[in-house]
Design a protein around this motif. Sequence first.
Motif, mmCIF file in Angstrom:
data_model
loop_
_atom_site.group_PDB
_atom_site.id
_atom_site.type_symbol
_atom_site.label_atom_id
_atom_site.label_comp_id
_atom_site.label_asym_id
_atom_site.label_seq_id
_atom_site.Cartn_x
_atom_site.Cartn_y
_atom_site.Cartn_z
ATOM 1 N N VAL A 23 0.832 -1.203 0.000
ATOM 2 C CA VAL A 23 0.000 0.000 0.000
ATOM 3 C C VAL A 23 0.867 1.253 0.000
ATOM 4 C CG1 VAL A 23 -1.643 1.333 1.409
ATOM 5 C CG2 VAL A 23 -2.016 -1.100 1.011
ATOM 6 N N LEU A 24 1.888 1.269 0.831
ATOM 7 C CA LEU A 24 2.764 2.439 0.874
ATOM 8 C C LEU A 24 3.522 2.613 -0.445
ATOM 9 C CD1 LEU A 24 4.155 2.263 4.520
ATOM 10 C CD2 LEU A 24 2.444 3.838 3.584
ATOM 11 N N GLY A 25 3.967 1.495 -1.025
ATOM 12 C CA GLY A 25 4.637 1.576 -2.327
ATOM 13 C C GLY A 25 3.710 2.089 -3.409
ATOM 14 N N ALA A 26 2.453 1.615 -3.399
ATOM 15 C CA ALA A 26 1.476 2.078 -4.394
ATOM 16 C C ALA A 26 1.158 3.555 -4.193
ATOM 17 C CB ALA A 26 0.206 1.244 -4.298
ATOM 18 N N ALA A 27 1.032 3.978 -2.944
ATOM 19 C CA ALA A 27 0.747 5.397 -2.693
ATOM 20 C C ALA A 27 1.917 6.268 -3.137
ATOM 21 C CB ALA A 27 0.458 5.609 -1.201
ATOM 22 N N GLY A 28 3.110 5.842 -2.850
ATOM 23 C CA GLY A 28 4.283 6.604 -3.291
ATOM 24 C C GLY A 28 4.393 6.633 -4.803
ATOM 25 N N GLY A 29 4.149 5.505 -5.431
ATOM 26 C CA GLY A 29 4.185 5.460 -6.897
ATOM 27 C C GLY A 29 3.117 6.328 -7.523
ATOM 28 N N TYR A 30 1.945 6.374 -6.933
ATOM 29 C CA TYR A 30 0.866 7.204 -7.455
ATOM 30 C C TYR A 30 1.221 8.677 -7.343
ATOM 31 C CZ TYR A 30 -3.777 9.027 -8.358
ATOM 32 O OH TYR A 30 -4.836 9.710 -8.898
ATOM 33 N N LEU A 31 1.809 9.055 -6.215
ATOM 34 C CA LEU A 31 2.191 10.455 -6.037
ATOM 35 C C LEU A 31 3.307 10.873 -6.991
ATOM 36 C CD1 LEU A 31 2.128 10.810 -2.137
ATOM 37 C CD2 LEU A 31 0.503 11.749 -3.790
ATOM 38 N N LEU A 32 4.193 9.955 -7.298
ATOM 39 C CA LEU A 32 5.331 10.296 -8.151
ATOM 40 C C LEU A 32 5.060 10.122 -9.639
ATOM 41 C CD1 LEU A 32 8.279 8.802 -6.075
ATOM 42 C CD2 LEU A 32 7.604 11.193 -6.283
ATOM 43 N N GLY A 33 4.159 9.208 -10.023
ATOM 44 C CA GLY A 33 4.030 8.976 -11.456
ATOM 45 C C GLY A 33 2.673 8.562 -11.946
ATOM 46 N N GLY A 34 1.682 8.521 -11.118
ATOM 47 C CA GLY A 34 0.348 8.168 -11.581
ATOM 48 C C GLY A 34 0.015 6.713 -11.334
ATOM 49 N N PRO A 35 -1.087 6.253 -11.978
ATOM 50 C CA PRO A 35 -1.595 4.903 -11.713
ATOM 51 C C PRO A 35 -0.659 3.784 -12.171
ATOM 52 C CG PRO A 35 -3.213 6.202 -12.951
ATOM 53 C CD PRO A 35 -1.989 7.026 -12.802
ATOM 54 N N VAL A 36 0.029 3.966 -13.281
ATOM 55 C CA VAL A 36 0.932 2.915 -13.762
ATOM 56 C C VAL A 36 2.121 2.766 -12.819
ATOM 57 C CG1 VAL A 36 2.428 2.203 -15.662
ATOM 58 C CG2 VAL A 36 0.217 3.258 -16.154
ATOM 59 N N ALA A 37 2.670 3.870 -12.380
ATOM 60 C CA ALA A 37 3.788 3.831 -11.429
ATOM 61 C C ALA A 37 3.322 3.265 -10.090
ATOM 62 C CB ALA A 37 4.370 5.227 -11.236
ATOM 63 N N ALA A 38 2.069 3.555 -9.719
ATOM 64 C CA ALA A 38 1.522 3.029 -8.468
ATOM 65 C C ALA A 38 1.451 1.508 -8.513
ATOM 66 C CB ALA A 38 0.136 3.613 -8.198
ATOM 67 N N ALA A 39 0.973 0.962 -9.616
ATOM 68 C CA ALA A 39 0.882 -0.496 -9.743
ATOM 69 C C ALA A 39 2.271 -1.120 -9.739
ATOM 70 C CB ALA A 39 0.135 -0.854 -11.027
ATOM 71 N N GLY A 40 3.193 -0.546 -10.485
ATOM 72 C CA GLY A 40 4.558 -1.087 -10.541
ATOM 73 C C GLY A 40 5.258 -1.012 -9.196
ATOM 74 N N ALA A 41 5.146 0.134 -8.523
ATOM 75 C CA ALA A 41 5.803 0.292 -7.216
ATOM 76 C C ALA A 41 5.162 -0.611 -6.180
ATOM 77 C CB ALA A 41 5.722 1.752 -6.772
ATOM 78 N N GLY A 42 3.845 -0.722 -6.183
ATOM 79 C CA GLY A 42 3.158 -1.584 -5.218
ATOM 80 C C GLY A 42 3.557 -3.043 -5.373
ATOM 81 N N VAL A 43 3.585 -3.510 -6.635
ATOM 82 C CA VAL A 43 3.959 -4.904 -6.891
ATOM 83 C C VAL A 43 5.427 -5.153 -6.538
ATOM 84 C CG1 VAL A 43 4.326 -6.610 -8.731
ATOM 85 C CG2 VAL A 43 2.185 -5.333 -8.616
ATOM 86 N N SER A 44 6.304 -4.260 -6.928
ATOM 87 C CA SER A 44 7.732 -4.497 -6.678
ATOM 88 C C SER A 44 8.064 -4.398 -5.189
ATOM 89 C CB SER A 44 8.590 -3.532 -7.495
ATOM 90 O OG SER A 44 8.355 -2.204 -7.076
ATOM 91 N N ILE A 45 7.526 -3.399 -4.504
ATOM 92 C CA ILE A 45 7.836 -3.256 -3.077
ATOM 93 C C ILE A 45 7.165 -4.365 -2.270
ATOM 94 C CG2 ILE A 45 7.499 -1.758 -1.060
ATOM 95 C CD1 ILE A 45 8.034 0.606 -2.885
#
Length: 166
Positions: A23-45
């Motif tokens: 959740v924290l990775g997805a929130a950080g990804g969303y803030l930095l790059g939008g929904p695609v970055a949120a999904a990628g950051a959430g899955v990777s973290i």
Amino acid sequence: MTTQTPQQARILIVAFTVTLATVLGAAGGYLLGGPVAAAGAGVSIGSGALLGAFLVRGRVLGHLTQARQEAALQGYADGIAHMVLARMAAYEASVFPMSGPGAVTPEERAARRTRSYAVAAEEALPHPVRKAAAAALAALDHGNATASQEAMQNLLFAVHEQAVRP
């Protein structure tokens, strides 16, 4: 209310940690790059947190098992040390009865002596306590009140040191 086993508790902790990391990775990804970055950051973290939990699990469980075994042995040794003190006090009471010399029968004194020797010979008894118990038994066998009192005090200190060491 049902209680959880240690394994169930560990599973819940890992699940909570991985979920929080995702959740924290997805929130950080969303803030930095939008929904695609949120999904990628959430899955990777989240995947990294799960992998880290499984890599650390074996090491932690090994340390917990070792600590549990050491605590059990220490608790057993402490219990035996206290039992020696109790048996020796009972033997001392039969050697020097407060109600007079004829208050304890020779059979009872012999029985308490036998029990004291048996528990003092226990294999798990720590060496300092065993040494103090042997000195107390010798003093009680000789019937010297002053020496017996001093030896019992030394035994008490040895048992205390056994129980409170860091």
